[in-house]
Design a protein around this motif. Structure first.
Motif, short mmCIF file in Angstrom:
data_model
loop_
_atom_site.label_atom_id
_atom_site.label_comp_id
_atom_site.label_asym_id
_atom_site.label_seq_id
_atom_site.Cartn_x
_atom_site.Cartn_y
_atom_site.Cartn_z
N THR A 390 37.66 37.90 59.04
CA THR A 390 36.31 37.63 58.60
C THR A 390 35.02 36.94 57.58
OG1 THR A 390 36.18 39.82 57.48
CG2 THR A 390 36.00 40.11 60.24
N GLY A 391 35.86 36.60 56.95
CA GLY A 391 35.78 35.93 55.16
C GLY A 391 34.83 36.93 54.57
N LEU A 392 35.64 38.67 54.91
CA LEU A 392 34.81 39.62 53.44
C LEU A 392 35.48 40.16 52.98
CD1 LEU A 392 32.11 41.07 56.49
CD2 LEU A 392 31.68 39.63 54.42
N GLY A 393 37.13 40.11 53.53
CA GLY A 393 37.90 41.15 52.81
C GLY A 393 38.43 40.96 51.03
N LEU A 394 38.26 39.95 50.88
CA LEU A 394 38.48 39.67 48.98
C LEU A 394 37.04 40.47 48.67
CD1 LEU A 394 40.68 36.89 48.74
CD2 LEU A 394 40.85 38.89 48.24
N ALA A 395 35.54 40.01 49.49
CA ALA A 395 34.83 40.57 48.44
C ALA A 395 34.92 42.15 48.93
CB ALA A 395 33.44 40.08 49.51
N ILE A 396 34.82 42.56 49.40
CA ILE A 396 35.91 44.27 49.47
C ILE A 396 36.36 44.91 48.85
CG2 ILE A 396 37.20 46.32 51.19
CD1 ILE A 396 35.34 45.07 53.58
N VAL A 397 37.54 43.96 48.11
CA VAL A 397 38.50 43.92 47.17
C VAL A 397 37.79 43.82 46.39
CG1 VAL A 397 40.87 43.43 46.32
CG2 VAL A 397 40.46 42.84 48.80
N THR A 402 36.34 47.18 41.26
CA THR A 402 34.90 47.11 40.41
C THR A 402 34.56 48.77 40.01
OG1 THR A 402 34.16 45.01 40.90
CG2 THR A 402 32.79 46.83 39.61
N ARG A 403 34.84 48.79 41.00
CA ARG A 403 34.31 51.10 41.50
C ARG A 403 35.70 51.38 40.37
NH1 ARG A 403 31.19 52.79 45.40
NH2 ARG A 403 32.66 54.94 45.78
N HIS A 404 36.76 50.84 40.28
CA HIS A 404 38.23 51.63 39.82
C HIS A 404 38.18 50.60 38.62
CE1 HIS A 404 38.60 52.86 44.01
NE2 HIS A 404 39.49 53.54 43.36
N HIS A 405 36.57 50.22 38.04
CA HIS A 405 37.60 49.40 36.88
C HIS A 405 38.34 48.17 36.58
CE1 HIS A 405 35.41 53.25 35.20
NE2 HIS A 405 33.45 52.25 35.92
N ALA A 406 38.74 47.98 37.85
CA ALA A 406 40.53 47.54 37.85
C ALA A 406 39.57 45.97 37.65
CB ALA A 406 40.72 48.03 38.78
N LYS A 407 40.67 45.08 37.66
CA LYS A 407 40.91 43.44 37.66
C LYS A 407 41.42 43.02 38.75
CE LYS A 407 39.81 42.18 32.68
NZ LYS A 407 40.35 42.14 31.76
N LEU A 408 41.06 41.39 39.09
CA LEU A 408 41.40 40.73 40.80
C LEU A 408 41.45 39.42 39.77
CD1 LEU A 408 42.42 40.43 43.22
CD2 LEU A 408 40.41 39.57 43.42
N LEU A 409 43.13 39.92 39.66
CA LEU A 409 43.45 38.54 38.44
C LEU A 409 44.64 37.37 40.23
CD1 LEU A 409 46.27 40.04 36.26
CD2 LEU A 409 43.64 38.81 35.90
#
Ligand code: ADP
Length: 435
Positions: A390-397, A402-409
């Motif tokens: 859908t092109g929205l998967g990584l936006a959701i991730v 961010t809500r978990h104060h975590a980072k996506l590398l």
């Protein structure tokens, strides 16, 4: 001070009486001489007093009070009291002006005070940054000479200041300003400027988002609509064709459903009312379920491996994390050619506890990487659609992390594959005691 005149009048009466007595006993010439001497002394004392007053005033009415006698002493005393009073109220005025200037400087908006001719009386430092003006050198200059953009000139000449003007900052090309003139006092004006670059960006993002959603929905709707029109036009459609068309329509409606579901997930994640409900996440359980998902999505096309190097767990929302990490797993399966391997990993990395999915897919060129979490951003649009993206998967991730104060590398190399890792800070980690 009402008592001021009568001692002098009384003194004049005594002098006149003494002069009469002297006149009667010693002759009128002697009396006249006496009066002249007294008057000369009187004039001398007044001149001395006036000279002292002139000197004191020339010094600004400050410093030690001049020494004087009689009436002049009283006058000096009165003047001194008045000067002190004035000094106190001038001090109060200066400190009020200081306060006003500090307050105007502290305002986050730009403020330029203009006189009736349109010359700058005063400006704060924000205005000097917004318009590239010099706080000292440009005071007294005509604003129309300093800000020469035609939209601004038209705004000034139009004299209709009810609406603000949007304009580019003359000194910073990528900054957009909202500028409004406010009239006050007799003929004075105040120009207020506000940096709306961020608001404009958000507005542009909102417009793009609506355009993208409409575009994404229009394509499957057109396909479904086309088939339905065919059904109406064709009287006898062979059952085989009918079933094939129905299959294609199901695919398209599926695509729309996935898109709408992802949009709803995003909107829930963005809602301020949606507080994160957290608990201890059983990572062994979650890893196992992600591994099973990968196996079933891949359907035997890839060798898939799961490595858990840590038994430590994290605090978070298990549903949101399952959906975010599931997206990373599904991307790895969708973008990795058959036969190439995929590896799920849970363990410590540079002081953070990370879930990583490493694949041997085609990899992503470096210039795409910073934009992958934007909504509807795809490297290969066709490939994404083919595999049900859908092109929205990584936006959701990104939102969930961010809500978990975590980072996506994201690490990737063309031709070698990619590794997407969700990394949690140590304060979210629940350490498992060894043994
Ligand atoms: P999509 O639904 O298109 O997969 P995503 O937001 O999940 O949308 O991903 C955005 C884009 O990032 C994808 O379209 C794809 O081009 C790229 N991408 C994501 N994961 C991978 C991966 N593991 N390997 C290569 N490209 C990937």
């Amino acid at each position: 001070m009402q008592d001021f005149w009568w001692p002098h009048f009384f003194l004049a009466l005594i002098i006149a009486a003494v002069a009469v007595v002297i006149g009667l006993f010693f002759g009128w010439t002697v009396a006249l001489l006496g009066i002249i001497l007294v008057l000369l002394y009187y004039i001398y004392r007044n001149l001395r007093g006036m000279a002292a007053l002139a000197v004191w005033l020339a010094a600004g009415g400050i410093g030690d009070l001049p020494e004087a006698q009689g009436t002049w002493d009283e006058i000096f005393y009165g003047l001194d009291r008045m000067a002190r009073r004035n000094k106190r109220s001038a001090g109060r005025l200066v400190s009020a002006l200081d306060r006003f200037e500090h307050a105007a400087q502290a305002i986050p908006d730009g403020v330029i005070m203009l006189n009736e001719q349109g010359q700058i009386d005063w400006l704060n430092s924000v205005a000097s940054v917004h318009f590239g003006l010099d706080e000292r050198a440009d005071c007294g200059q005509f604003i129309a000479y300093l800000i020469r953009q035609s939209v601004f000139r038209d705004y000034l000449e139009g004299h209709d200041f009810r609406e603000p003007l949007m304009m580019k900052s003359p000194s910073q090309r990528d900054v957009t300003l909202s500028v409004q003139m406010v009239r006050f006092g007799a003929q004075q004006k105040m120009l207020i400027s506000r940096d709306i670059t961020q608001i404009e960006k958000v507005e542009a993002m909102r417009r793009d988002f609506v355009a993208n959603v409409s575009h994404e929905l229009r394509t499957p709707l057109t396909v479904v609509g086309g088939f339905l029109e065919n059904f109406i036009d064709m009287d006898a459609l062979p059952r085989e064709d009918f079933l094939r068309y129905c299959g294609l329509m199901v695919q398209q409606t599926d695509r729309m459903r996935r898109l709408v579901e992802d949009l709803l997930v995003l909107s829930r994640l963005e809602s301020t009312q949606n507080r994160l409900i957290e608990s201890r996440v059983d990572m062994a359980d979650l890893m196992q379920s992600l591994y099973q998902d990968a196996l079933s999505l891949s359907a035997g096309r890839h060798p898939i491996e799961m490595v858990s190097e840590s038994e430590d767990q994290i605090i978070g929302n298990v549903d949101e994390l399952a959906s975010a990490l599931g997206n990373l797993v599904s991307n790895a399966v969708r973008y990795t050619p058959s036969g190439k391997s995929i590896r799920l990993h849970w363990g410590w990395r540079e002081g953070m506890l990370c879930f990583g999915v490493k694949d041997e897919g085609e990899g992503i060129a470096p210039h795409h990487i910073p934009r992958l979490t934007e909504r509807f951003y795809r490297v290969d649009r066709g490939r994404s659609r083919e595999t049900g993206g859908t092109g929205l998967g990584l936006a959701i991730v990104k939102h969930v992390l961010t809500r978990h104060h975590a980072k996506l590398l994201i690490e990737s190399e063309i031709g070698r594959g990619s590794c997407f890792s969700a990394c949690f800070t140590a304060d979210r980690v629940v350490k498992q005691k060894p043994g």
